[in-house]
Design an enzyme around this catalytic site. Sequence first.
Site, mmCIF file in Angstrom:
data_model
loop_
_atom_site.group_PDB
_atom_site.id
_atom_site.type_symbol
_atom_site.label_atom_id
_atom_site.label_comp_id
_atom_site.label_asym_id
_atom_site.label_seq_id
_atom_site.Cartn_x
_atom_site.Cartn_y
_atom_site.Cartn_z
ATOM 1 C CB SER A 1 -0.772 -0.112 1.248
ATOM 2 O OG SER A 1 -1.528 1.281 1.415
ATOM 3 C CE1 TYR B 1 -4.243 -1.943 4.815
ATOM 4 C CE2 TYR B 1 -3.564 0.216 4.250
ATOM 5 C CZ TYR B 1 -3.628 -0.857 3.984
ATOM 6 O OH TYR B 1 -4.036 -1.493 2.552
#
Length: 341
Positions: A127, A152
Amino acid sequence: MKILITGVAGFIGFHLATRLLAEGNQVYGIDNLNSYYDVSLKKARLEQLLPYSKFTFNYLDISDRLLVTELFQEHNFDCVVHLAAQAGVRYSLQNPHAYVDSNLVGFTNILEGCRHGQIKHLVFASSSSVYGANTKVPFAVSDNVDRPVSLYAATKKANELMAHAYSHLYQMPITGLRFFTVYGPWGRPDMAYFKFVRAIDEGRPIDVYNFGKMKRDFTYIDDVIEGVTRIIAKNPQGSLNQPPYKIYNLGNNNPVELNQFIDTIEITMGKSAQKNLLPMQPGDVVSTYADVDELMADVGFKPTTSIAQGIEKFVNWYQLYYSSTPIGEKQLVTNELATVA
């Protein structure tokens, strides 16, 4: 090729499976259909895939080590595309254990399955969040990414490190993809663009964080899928001193301010947004901006879809999917959506 896609009922997984099946590949998809967002949308995506004769779906949670082990023992996959993960920056503040279970334990199970299954190429989702508090732009894969600002992001950085270790130890060809704010038809309802369109359509105010001064490298789903399919076919090559491991940015290389993004949605929908201007939220970053030079050099591709084009396609899909259609006719609408996607 026989390709395993984890998270196949997810946004990117669904589109990738559709593309690979259309090209004649055999796709085996797994997903646990968790309730992080609307499960009916995940099931509707699966309904589009099930008619393909070369598609197989298995309900499976990647955090279950025994089931993942059995999966790789029973099937000989040529390639694995690992997209299953607990997504969302803000949700990681509320439920951190979900990220540990899926993104760390689950990823370990996939790595072990690929190792023992002698998979020819593992492609996994990272990501843009790994860039965290970085201020140098555009973000390059060579930049230091040791300052995540959310759990995350930390789990995605951990995935990259874990993958590198496996590639080094076992000479496994592995490619990681840092996705930059992917959007488009069949997208995730937890994403800002989806929330904006829904709220504007329903006449509700939208929450605009950092007073709309954030920038995002919004990347249209078709561009992402084109990049992923090219990368699947390009196994990274190792050398005497380097394992067969590679990381790419997959972003539009053209950041857009949130206020401009909202303006585009308003123009497309022909409606004005009621804006609830708010300060920055914990875990968010001010800007994302992908350097895609390595992607262009290695696979000859960079995203090209403009925000105006992408938003128009999403809004068209949204209005069709959520139209006030009688239940008995819902399947007809669902069938039409394949042409929109």
